[in-house]
Enzyme design. Structure first.
Site, short mmCIF file in Angstrom:
data_model
loop_
_atom_site.label_atom_id
_atom_site.label_comp_id
_atom_site.label_asym_id
_atom_site.label_seq_id
_atom_site.Cartn_x
_atom_site.Cartn_y
_atom_site.Cartn_z
N HIS A 82 0.99 -1.34 0.07
CA HIS A 82 -0.16 0.02 0.01
C HIS A 82 0.87 1.18 0.01
O HIS A 82 1.70 1.41 0.48
CB HIS A 82 -0.97 0.04 1.33
CG HIS A 82 -2.21 1.04 1.15
ND1 HIS A 82 -3.24 0.73 0.45
CD2 HIS A 82 -2.01 2.31 1.45
CE1 HIS A 82 -3.90 1.82 -0.07
NE2 HIS A 82 -3.46 2.81 0.91
N ASP A 161 -14.94 2.30 6.19
CA ASP A 161 -13.95 3.28 5.25
C ASP A 161 -14.45 3.70 3.90
O ASP A 161 -13.84 4.74 3.47
CB ASP A 161 -12.59 2.50 5.08
CG ASP A 161 -11.59 2.96 4.26
OD1 ASP A 161 -11.21 4.12 4.84
OD2 ASP A 161 -11.02 2.68 3.32
N ARG A 168 -13.96 11.96 3.27
CA ARG A 168 -12.61 12.71 3.45
C ARG A 168 -12.18 13.44 2.36
O ARG A 168 -11.39 14.42 2.40
CB ARG A 168 -11.85 11.80 4.44
CG ARG A 168 -12.00 11.10 5.65
CD ARG A 168 -11.04 10.22 6.02
NE ARG A 168 -9.69 10.31 6.05
CZ ARG A 168 -8.73 9.58 5.60
NH1 ARG A 168 -9.27 8.43 5.29
NH2 ARG A 168 -7.57 9.95 5.50
N SER A 183 -7.76 3.78 8.05
CA SER A 183 -8.34 3.50 6.51
C SER A 183 -7.55 2.62 5.79
O SER A 183 -7.98 1.57 5.22
CB SER A 183 -8.39 4.92 5.82
OG SER A 183 -8.41 4.75 4.59
N LYS A 187 -8.62 -1.77 5.32
CA LYS A 187 -8.88 -2.37 4.17
C LYS A 187 -7.80 -3.73 3.88
O LYS A 187 -8.24 -4.58 3.47
CB LYS A 187 -8.37 -1.38 2.82
CG LYS A 187 -9.42 -0.33 2.41
CD LYS A 187 -9.14 0.16 1.34
CE LYS A 187 -8.00 1.46 1.50
NZ LYS A 187 -8.35 2.53 2.05
N1 URA Z 1 -4.95 5.69 1.38
C1 URA Z 1 -5.94 5.16 2.02
O1 URA Z 1 -6.25 4.06 1.77
N2 URA Z 1 -6.44 5.98 3.00
C2 URA Z 1 -5.80 6.99 3.20
O2 URA Z 1 -6.53 7.65 4.32
C3 URA Z 1 -4.91 7.69 2.62
C4 URA Z 1 -4.28 7.01 1.82
#
Ligand code: URA
Length: 448
Positions: A82, A161, A168, A183, A187
């Site tokens: 990520h 989320d 957001r 967040s 995930k």
């Molecule tokens: N990536 C995400 O999945 N969430 C965030 O809040 C920022 C970057």
């Protein structure tokens, strides 16, 4: 419980209990808490932050707002990656097929563009027919079939989320460490991978604009993941200029495909993109137990590139997810923007900086991102950089090319992009691209 009381409590800097977070999140997911109250709560979190206990409780509640996938019947160590988000960051498009080609299963759950940053899903969906909305059954089937799947959050995966992310994005409440950590980790933990590599971006184009903040975020993410029994490896990488050359969804697919084909990435504007990609894929191959070190993982990844196995895996991915392989294999067939415009230099010297935040924001005005929750993205729109930091420039040289379907946005965008390049007489020193490695045991400078 009364939502107004809880918003007030956070606004005044108090900590909330797990039960209070549970109340707010479940009311929000059920549709009983209106967007305006959640917006106010998020803004209070932005200003007041959360304690470690609150961050953990918040992440857990976000995670268990949906299903947590069990991929244990798929052989091998499943590894995901990520990025905390940047401008021109198309690393996932390159790295996922490279890592899968090295024999490590990659179950990847990605997000859409957020704030000024692009999102992997929007990029993939610019490929005609490419679907990212599969059911969980199909998701596991695809990993079994080709060792790779890249989808978005379904309604089952961290739905809290999913809704909050979109909110957001349009309420200026992204740049908050506990909200980002909750967040990302909700995930990623829901996706069922055994190990996770993190690319925490630092610099003006990132949500964390200083190394200190990026380290704080990386530490939080690694600690949460380790707490859930996942193997974690994080890197802090530079986002003081856009990564690679393209900003905008299809333009980024083109750059990625050219890199996977071996046509770009060695000594051009995509060099930094390749360096970050190989590092992170090396780390994934290492965590996936197909190499005995990150360095050896990098070598395996280079082999997958050189033998075109990475590119073949990308084509397999496009095909299995419903995309039109011929548009990827014949990039020139894709429709082009109605208008394109060169941004020229009026000075000579060397590029000393390129403002990535301005680049990201301007690409949105060209159509490459959303300004409102329901805006439709123009996949063709965006910016291609012709010069990067450190490059020599002569007066009249093209610095960047803009692509859009709306003529009226060209002139302000050209001025903005022109101002984003700083040209100086002497060659500047480049900031390190890969700054720190973050492990469970601690953080150290990355020395290769
Ligand atoms: N990536 C995400 O999945 N969430 C965030 O809040 C920022 C970057």
């Amino acid at each position: 419980m009364n939502p107004v009381e809880l918003i007030r409590k956070k606004r005044d800097g108090q900590t909330l209990t797990e039960a209070e977070y549970r109340f707010l999140l479940s009311a929000y997911v059920d549709g009983h808490l209106p967007e305006y109250q959640m917006s106010a709560f998020l803004m209070a979190c932005y200003f007041r932050g959360m304690s470690n206990e609150e961050t953990l409780a918040f992440t857990k509640l976000m995670l268990y707002s949906g299903e947590v996938l069990d991929l244990s019947d798929i052989p091998g160590v499943k590894v995901d990656k990520h990025s905390t988000g940047g401008v021109g960051d198309k690393v996932s498009l390159l790295l996922a097929p490279i890592v899968a080609a090295c024999g490590v299963p990659v179950p990847m759950i990605s997000g859409r563009g957020l704030g000024h940053t692009g999102g992997t899903l929007d990029k993939l969906e610019s490929i005609p027919g490419f679907r990212t909305d599969f059911s969980i059954d199909k998701y596991t089937k695809l990993i079994k079939e080709i060792g790779l799947v890249m989808i978005g959050q379904t309604e089952e995966i961290a739905p809290a989320d999913k809704r909050m992310y979109a909110l957001r994005d349009v309420t200026a409440t992204v740049e908050c460490i506990p909200l980002i950590a909750g967040s990302i980790m909700s995930k990623k933990l829901a996706g069922g991978a055994d190990a996770l590599v993190l690319d925490v971006k630092s610099g003006r184009g990132a949500f964390m604009q200083s190394d200190q903040k990026a380290i704080e975020l990386a530490r939080t993410l690694v600690d949460i993941g380790s707490g859930f029994g996942k193997q974690m490896l994080g890197f802090i990488t530079d986002m003081s200029q856009p990564l690679g050359s393209a900003i905008g969804n299809w333009l980024e697919v083109v750059e990625s495909v050219e890199c996977l084909k071996g046509n770009r990435g060695t000594d051009d504007e995509s060099k930094d993109l390749m360096e970050v990609t190989l590092l992170l894929s090396g780390a994934m191959v290492f965590l996936g137990k197909k190499a005995s070190s990150v360095q050896e993982g990098i070598e395996r990844s280079k082999e997958a590139l050189a033998t075109k196995k990475g590119y073949q895996k990308f084509l397999d991915l496009v095909k299995t997810q419903g995309g039109d392989v011929s548009s990827v294999d014949n990039l020139e067939k894709y429709p082009i923007s109605e208008f394109s415009a060169d941004v020229k230099s009026s000075d000579r010297g060397f590029v000393s900086s390129i403002d990535p935040l301005e680049m990201g924001l301007t690409s949105i005005t060209l159509g490459a991102g959303r300004q409102k929750i329901d805006d439709i993205i123009d996949p063709k729109a965006g910016i291609v950089l012709k010069k990067k930091v450190g490059d020599p420039v002569a007066a009249g040289d093209t610095l960047a090319v803009l692509y859009t379907d709306s003529e009226e946005v060209i002139s302000p965008a050209r001025d903005r992009i022109g101002r984003s390049f700083k040209i100086v007489p002497d060659r500047p020193t480049l900031p390190p691209l890969i700054k720190y490695i973050v492990e469970e045991e601690g953080i150290r400078k990355w020395d290769g």
